[in-house]
Scaffold this motif. Structure first.
Motif: not given
Length: 281
Positions: A97-104
């Motif tokens: 599982a790869v956590l991604i978010f704004d600004g990654v």
């Protein structure tokens, strides 16, 4: 004229001399045969990013460029034919599982994604919602899952980038702690280590992060010991890596833990990536 006793003594000396000569001759023949056979064995340096497969050696030793011990060419070829396919059969159960978010940061998650995908793992992205996010350089990415509906993960990848909002988000912290309990490995890349630290996952552990922020990492948690000038730090379940490309080195280290050094070396070689291993402080 020899008497009877002298004759038997003489005969004994002759027999012992003959036996000694025969033994010495057989020993020399065996040594020569072993030497000849050893000369027939071909060795190579295992794939490590240098021109490993272009030079054939005829004696055991170590590579002058990377320091890796030579392996028998025949064994290497056999492992390519048999060993390379075997991990694919067991790797299907490894989910990342790869956590991604704004600004990654793009390379923080796409570099390790390439490594894990090449190892046969099932890799997927997770975010707070499945709405498109923008990376640090404006690449639009649509997450595959949100925090509540993704498959169970064996490996968690926490990249860096613009982490300020993410590291302080209670929902992210709760999710990360819950997932970390059941995961085999939690790997942060770059200043993704601050997300782990704010969630309490680095308390009492050794850790590293991107060079420019490393001195501030202890302030994000409790009793965190920073380790400088390494590509990654392995605490067992929790692994932190340096910035950017160091995440690929750490990902290869995870693959090595699961499938062995030779498989990880072959994977790096196939990706034409020069794997820089850490001293695993």
């Amino acid at each position: 004229m020899l008497d009877r006793n002298q004759f038997f003594i003489f005969l004994r000396i002759v027999l012992l001399t003959a036996i000694g000569i025969a033994t010495l001759s057989n020993s020399l023949i065996a040594q020569q045969s072993e030497h000849t056979e050893s000369k027939k064995i071909e060795y190579i340096c295992p794939p490590c990013g240098h021109n490993c497969l272009e030079t054939i050696y005829h004696e055991p030793g170590a590579c002058g460029e990377c320091g890796m011990n030579f392996v028998k060419l025949a064994d290497y070829r056999a492992s390519q034919q048999q060993g390379a396919a075997q991990p694919q059969q067991t790797a299907a159960s490894k989910k990342v599982a790869v956590l991604i978010f704004d600004g990654v940061q793009i390379i923080d998650y796409t570099g390790p994604w390439e490594i894990f995908g090449g190892a046969g793992f099932e890799v997927f992205s997770v975010a707070k919602s499945t709405e498109a996010i923008n990376t640090v350089y404006g690449m639009a990415v649509v997450p595959q899952y949100d925090l509540k509906n993704h498959p169970r993960a064996d490996i968690l990848l926490i990249p860096g980038g613009n982490v300020f909002a993410t590291q302080s988000d209670p929902e992210i912290q709760e999710w990360l702690n819950k997932q970390a309990e059941q995961a085999e490995v939690v790997l942060s890349v770059c200043n993704g280590a601050f997300i782990l630290a704010k969630s309490g996952l680095l308390n009492g552990l050794k850790a590293t992060t991107t060079r420019g922020l490393i001195n501030g990492l202890p302030n994000a948690g409790t009793n965190i010991t920073i380790v400088k000038d390494v590509r990654y730090v392995d605490n067992g379940k929790i692994i932190t890596s340096g910035g950017l490309s160091a995440g690929m080195d750490a990902a290869l280290h995870v693959v090595e833990r699961i499938h062995g050094k030779q498989f990880a070396d072959q994977l790096a070689y196939g990706l034409e990536y020069q794997w820089l291993e850490s001293n695993n402080e």
